[in-house]
Design an enzyme around this catalytic site. Structure first.
Site, PDB file in Angstrom:
ATOM      1  N   GLU A   1       0.886  -1.337  -0.021  1.00 27.19           N
ATOM      2  CA  GLU A   1       0.061   0.058  -0.007  1.00 27.19           C
ATOM      3  C   GLU A   1       0.948   1.193   0.027  1.00 27.19           C
ATOM      4  O   GLU A   1       2.064   1.440   0.490  1.00 27.19           O
ATOM      5  CB  GLU A   1      -1.095   0.065   1.177  1.00 27.19           C
ATOM      6  CG  GLU A   1      -2.398  -0.558   1.110  1.00 27.19           C
ATOM      7  CD  GLU A   1      -2.488  -1.899   1.291  1.00 27.19           C
ATOM      8  OE1 GLU A   1      -3.638  -2.530   1.073  1.00 27.19           O
ATOM      9  OE2 GLU A   1      -1.327  -2.457   1.848  1.00 27.19           O
ATOM     10  N   THR A   2       0.307   2.236  -0.703  1.00 26.48           N
ATOM     11  CA  THR A   2       0.726   3.635  -0.492  1.00 26.48           C
ATOM     12  C   THR A   2      -0.147   4.667   0.016  1.00 26.48           C
ATOM     13  O   THR A   2      -1.320   4.204  -0.587  1.00 26.48           O
ATOM     14  CB  THR A   2       1.227   4.240  -1.762  1.00 26.48           C
ATOM     15  OG1 THR A   2       2.532   3.325  -2.316  1.00 26.48           O
ATOM     16  CG2 THR A   2       1.748   5.597  -1.689  1.00 26.48           C
TER      17      THR A   2
END
Length: 269
Positions: free
Chosen positions: A44-45
């Protein structure tokens, strides 16, 4: 603009779950957010921007895998809280406006962070046909974790079985909205953790997530009644590994862990 890579649910670099963190003045297009997440290519970002004072939340927060936006992410929330706290950008307690409502994080004096997340509602379901073959192990039971988490939680016979899993990831895609949480009770009560898990999310472009905070909102209500304690520690036994302390408080679950910034750089486009 600055971009940081933070290892979450660990107190040392190159362990736990790495997340990208980008602080913005406002959210640009969804396409841009997705392209950056694909470029970073971590599970995830997180993208966050400050909100006007006086509202229910202090920052807006969104999470993207390399392939899709997700409803809930623990490790990238922890990573964002760490960036805000360690840079003096926000107070120790931060309220985030997210797809899963307002989530609160608190920086502790010991260097850890506590996340206040909704507890996942567990519903026991019939073990889907083909799942044992796809997973490579026979589940003892299976549970739907509700719409926010969107995983299928499966309890396996023992810790050794969880650690030895080599699932058919293509086949697993058929069995949940987001992924599969495989779990078992810890083999050694003196080992420093109460249960073990691994998480597979090929549906959203992540074969195996190193340490999944959101999954522990389902693992906590699964294991706390069985072990007779509201406060537990889970070990996610991926190659990177990480610890998540859980505290079950009815419809809320507190997740506590550490974080380390390993890269602080510039996003040029």
């Amino acid at each position: 603009m600055r971009i940081r890579i933070v290892d979450a649910f660990t107190d040392r670099p190159f362990a736990g779950n790495p997340a990208g963190v980008v602080l913005l003045d406002a959210f640009p297009s969804d396409d841009w957010l997705q392209q950056v997440a694909a470029e970073v290519n971590l599970s995830e970002t997180a993208f966050a921007h400050p909100l006007p004072a006086g509202g229910d939340a202090d920052w807006a927060l969104r999470w993207f895998t390399p392939a899709a936006e997700v409803n809930l992410c623990g490790h990238a929330t922890l990573a964002t809280a760490h960036v805000l706290s360690s840079t003096g950008t926000a107070d120790d307690t931060v309220r985030f406006s997210t797809r899963s409502g307002v989530l609160t994080t608190t920086a502790r004096g010991d260097g850890t962070y506590t996340l206040d997340f909704p507890t996942a509602p567990l519903t026991e379901v019939t073990i889907p046909a083909g799942l044992p073959e796809a997973l490579g192990a026979e589940p003892l039971a299976a549970y739907d974790t509700g719409p926010q988490v969107g995983d299928l939680l499966v309890e396996l016979a023992d810790e050794k079985t969880v650690r030895a899993l080599t699932p058919d990831l293509r086949a697993l895609v058929e069995h949940s909205k987001r992924g599969i949480i495989a779990t078992a009770q810890a083999q050694d009560p003196a080992g420093g953790y109460d249960f073990v898990s691994r998480c597979f999310f090929p549906q959203v472009g992540i074969d195996e997530d190193p340490v999944t905070g959101s999954a522990h909102t389902a693992l906590a209500p699964h294991w706390s009644p069985r072990l007779g304690r509201d406060e537990l520690t889970g070990l996610q036994a991926s190659a990177r590994s990480g610890l998540v302390r859980t505290a079950l408080q009815g419809d809320r679950t507190l997740l506590t862990g550490s974080a380390v910034t390993v890269i602080d750089g510039e996003l040029l486009t």
